[in-house]
Design an enzyme around this catalytic site. Structure first.
Site, PDB file in Angstrom:
ATOM      1  CB  CYS A   1      -0.933  -0.031   1.218  1.00  0.00           C
ATOM      2  SG  CYS A   1      -2.028   1.383   1.321  1.00  0.00           S
TER       3      CYS A   1
ATOM      4  CB  CYS B   1      -0.823   2.735   3.859  1.00  0.00           C
ATOM      5  SG  CYS B   1      -2.232   2.085   2.983  1.00  0.00           S
ATOM      6  CG  ASP B   2       2.852   1.206   4.596  1.00  0.00           C
ATOM      7  OD1 ASP B   2       2.309   1.772   5.567  1.00  0.00           O
ATOM      8  OD2 ASP B   2       2.659   0.019   4.314  1.00  0.00           O
TER       9      ASP B   2
HETATM   10  P1  FAD Z   1     -10.602  -6.254   5.480  1.00  0.00           P
HETATM   11  O1  FAD Z   1      -9.822  -5.332   6.321  1.00  0.00           O
HETATM   12  O2  FAD Z   1      -9.885  -7.073   4.457  1.00  0.00           O
HETATM   13  O3  FAD Z   1     -11.407  -7.208   6.476  1.00  0.00           O
HETATM   14  C1  FAD Z   1     -12.086  -8.331   6.011  1.00  0.00           C
HETATM   15  C2  FAD Z   1     -12.267  -9.294   7.162  1.00  0.00           C
HETATM   16  O4  FAD Z   1     -13.116 -10.347   6.739  1.00  0.00           O
HETATM   17  C3  FAD Z   1     -10.957  -9.930   7.629  1.00  0.00           C
HETATM   18  O5  FAD Z   1     -10.787  -9.686   9.005  1.00  0.00           O
HETATM   19  C4  FAD Z   1     -11.144 -11.415   7.327  1.00  0.00           C
HETATM   20  O6  FAD Z   1     -10.586 -12.253   8.332  1.00  0.00           O
HETATM   21  C5  FAD Z   1     -12.660 -11.554   7.302  1.00  0.00           C
HETATM   22  N1  FAD Z   1     -13.122 -12.648   6.457  1.00  0.00           N
HETATM   23  C6  FAD Z   1     -12.799 -12.838   5.134  1.00  0.00           C
HETATM   24  N2  FAD Z   1     -13.458 -13.926   4.671  1.00  0.00           N
HETATM   25  C7  FAD Z   1     -14.185 -14.419   5.724  1.00  0.00           C
HETATM   26  C8  FAD Z   1     -15.070 -15.536   5.871  1.00  0.00           C
HETATM   27  N3  FAD Z   1     -15.328 -16.357   4.845  1.00  0.00           N
HETATM   28  N4  FAD Z   1     -15.657 -15.755   7.068  1.00  0.00           N
HETATM   29  C9  FAD Z   1     -15.402 -14.925   8.114  1.00  0.00           C
HETATM   30  N5  FAD Z   1     -14.575 -13.859   8.040  1.00  0.00           N
HETATM   31  C10 FAD Z   1     -13.985 -13.615   6.856  1.00  0.00           C
HETATM   32  N6  FAD Z   1      -5.564   1.737   4.632  1.00  0.00           N
HETATM   33  C11 FAD Z   1      -5.488   3.001   5.127  1.00  0.00           C
HETATM   34  O7  FAD Z   1      -6.470   3.753   5.074  1.00  0.00           O
HETATM   35  N7  FAD Z   1      -4.356   3.455   5.744  1.00  0.00           N
HETATM   36  C12 FAD Z   1      -3.245   2.697   5.900  1.00  0.00           C
HETATM   37  O8  FAD Z   1      -2.235   3.163   6.444  1.00  0.00           O
HETATM   38  C13 FAD Z   1      -3.299   1.356   5.396  1.00  0.00           C
HETATM   39  N8  FAD Z   1      -2.224   0.549   5.510  1.00  0.00           N
HETATM   40  C14 FAD Z   1      -2.303  -0.728   5.083  1.00  0.00           C
HETATM   41  C15 FAD Z   1      -1.201  -1.551   5.291  1.00  0.00           C
HETATM   42  C16 FAD Z   1      -1.245  -2.873   4.913  1.00  0.00           C
HETATM   43  C17 FAD Z   1      -0.055  -3.746   5.170  1.00  0.00           C
HETATM   44  C18 FAD Z   1      -2.419  -3.397   4.276  1.00  0.00           C
HETATM   45  C19 FAD Z   1      -2.489  -4.853   3.864  1.00  0.00           C
HETATM   46  C20 FAD Z   1      -3.512  -2.569   4.031  1.00  0.00           C
HETATM   47  C21 FAD Z   1      -3.472  -1.229   4.431  1.00  0.00           C
HETATM   48  N9  FAD Z   1      -4.551  -0.364   4.233  1.00  0.00           N
HETATM   49  C22 FAD Z   1      -4.499   0.908   4.743  1.00  0.00           C
HETATM   50  C23 FAD Z   1      -5.776  -0.800   3.528  1.00  0.00           C
HETATM   51  C24 FAD Z   1      -6.889  -1.198   4.540  1.00  0.00           C
HETATM   52  O9  FAD Z   1      -6.375  -2.111   5.469  1.00  0.00           O
HETATM   53  C25 FAD Z   1      -8.098  -1.791   3.816  1.00  0.00           C
HETATM   54  O10 FAD Z   1      -8.578  -0.905   2.841  1.00  0.00           O
HETATM   55  C26 FAD Z   1      -9.239  -2.091   4.803  1.00  0.00           C
HETATM   56  O11 FAD Z   1      -8.795  -2.924   5.849  1.00  0.00           O
HETATM   57  C27 FAD Z   1     -10.428  -2.740   4.122  1.00  0.00           C
HETATM   58  O12 FAD Z   1     -11.399  -3.031   5.084  1.00  0.00           O
HETATM   59  P2  FAD Z   1     -12.526  -4.140   4.874  1.00  0.00           P
HETATM   60  O13 FAD Z   1     -13.320  -4.163   6.119  1.00  0.00           O
HETATM   61  O14 FAD Z   1     -13.217  -3.919   3.597  1.00  0.00           O
HETATM   62  O15 FAD Z   1     -11.755  -5.527   4.674  1.00  0.00           O
END
Ligand code: FAD
Ligand code: NAP
Length: 312
Positions: A134, A137-138
């Site tokens: 990302c 982010c970083d």
């Molecule tokens: P996710 O965060 O992907 O959460 C999905 C959840 O669903 C997970 O916990 C997973 O375990 C669960 N899940 C999936 N399938 C199933 C299933 N079948 N049954 C039950 N549970 C399930 N964004 C920023 O704004 N700022 C930052 O500084 C930033 N830094 C980042 C750094 C890294 C290393 C990464 C990888 C991403 C970063 N991001 C950052 C992006 C941000 O993390 C994502 O955009 C955000 O987390 C998306 O949220 P979400 O809820 O859509 O999905």
């Protein structure tokens, strides 16, 4: 029967849970296979969430989110969901690992996406400690420093230009001479003096110490190794959207999908199936940021509440 099932406990799922429970829904369960928090918990630092001026690690940043939701009555079941099915009475069946089934009036799917891993040595060891997926982010952590980047698609070359605005130099490592990215994007990146392309090359190893990445060894076409002394490497080798729970027995998806594998939704996060919502990284055109996923979750919960109300 549950009023609302939320699948996934990242920023989108937790925000949906907060809005649904605080908005008065009584029977709301969030199915999250791990600890709540989502993919941001793998980040060592988050500093772009409005209102949170202090730089925090992802786990500390997300901890109060679940605490706040639980206070309003959100229940967390730590199980993986296998499938969501629409019933003939318009309710949904949530099939859970181990054979259990739960019925719900409405469902918000927030299973997110997963940056694909490239598979080089040191990638898992230094993920979040110099290996990042990302740039938004970083990238800032490498201000005026040299970084490496892996990939030759649109994301890689667009992010290379984003990083070139912050970093002193960006080495783009790509396994072929041709690029998957759009020709205009390639042309623009090639004109950027801060970007150096290393093509027909693969990463042999990313190495470092307790403080994180110290360098990237790149294997060139002629078999020789070039050692880039960089503190950071960004990998953009594609994304895996976690959409598998929407796949039905006939291999078709429960709702309309984009070509990217993301779920098609409208501005209310409503899919084309009444009562089924999608939020966060999983939905079409997601900007893949915590703030956006949280906003999506809140919208989806408000829409789900209006839908449930309309059933009476
Ligand atoms: P996710 O965060 O992907 O959460 C999905 C959840 O669903 C997970 O916990 C997973 O375990 C669960 N899940 C999936 N399938 C199933 C299933 N079948 N049954 C039950 N549970 C399930 N964004 C920023 O704004 N700022 C930052 O500084 C930033 N830094 C980042 C750094 C890294 C290393 C990464 C990888 C991403 C970063 N991001 C950052 C992006 C941000 O993390 C994502 O955009 C955000 O987390 C998306 O949220 P979400 O809820 O859509 O999905
Ligand atoms: P992508 O198009 O799948 O590209 C992934 C890149 O990573 C490819 O160059 C691929 O190399 C390389 N790669 C894959 N696995 C690798 C590995 N293990 N080791 C080294 N390199 C590896 O992914 P994306 O760039 O994230 O784009 C995803 C989709 O979104 C695409 O459809 C893209 O067009 C779209 N998108 C569009 C825009 C835009 O329109 N502005 C912006 C971003 C993304 P090969 O080329 O050799 O396969």
């Amino acid at each position: 029967m549950l009023d609302l099932a939320i699948i996934g406990g990242g920023p989108a799922g937790l925000s949906a849970g907060l809005y649904a429970t605080r908005g008065g829904l009584k029977n709301v369960v969030m199915f999250e296979k791990g600890m709540p928090g989502g993919q941001i918990t793998s980040s060592s630092e988050i500093e772009n969430y409005p209102g949170v001026a202090q730089v925090m690690d992802g786990i500390s940043f997300m901890a109060p989110w679940s605490e706040q939701c639980m206070r309003f009555g959100l229940k967390h079941e730590m199980v993986g969901v296998e499938k969501v099915i629409k019933n003939s009475d318009n309710s949904f069946t949530i099939k859970i690992e181990g054979g259990k089934e739960v019925q719900a009036k409405a469902v918000i799917v927030c299973t997110g996406s997963q940056p694909r891993r490239a598979g080089f040595k040191g990638e898992d060891e230094f993920f979040g400690k110099g290996v990042s997926t990302c740039a938004t982010c970083d990238g800032f952590f490498y201000k005026n420093k040299e970084v490496a980047l892996l990939g030759g698609g649109d994301t890689a070359l667009e992010e290379a230009q984003y990083l070139a605005n912050i970093c002193s130099k960006v080495y783009v490592i790509h396994r072929r001479d041709e690029f998957r990215a759009a020709p205009s994007t390639v042309e623009k990146a090639k004109k950027n003096e801060k970007i150096e392309f290393i093509t027909s090359a693969v990463i042999d190893e990313v190495y470092g110490d307790n403080s994180g990445v110290c360098g990237v060894k790149v294997k060139l076409k002629d078999g020789s190794i070039r050692d880039l002394k960089v503190p950071g490497i960004f990998t953009f080798v594609g994304l895996d959207v976690r959409n598998e729970i929407l796949k039905q027995d006939d291999e078709k998806f429960l709702c309309a999908m984009e070509n990217t594998g993301q779920v098609s939704v409208d501005l209310k996060m409503q899919t084309n199936v009444p009562g089924l919502f999608a939020a966060g990284d999983l939905r079409k055109d997601a900007p893949k940021q915590v703030i956006c996923a949280a906003g999506d979750g809140a919208i989806a919960a408000l829409s789900a509440m209006a839908y449930i109300e309309s059933l009476h």
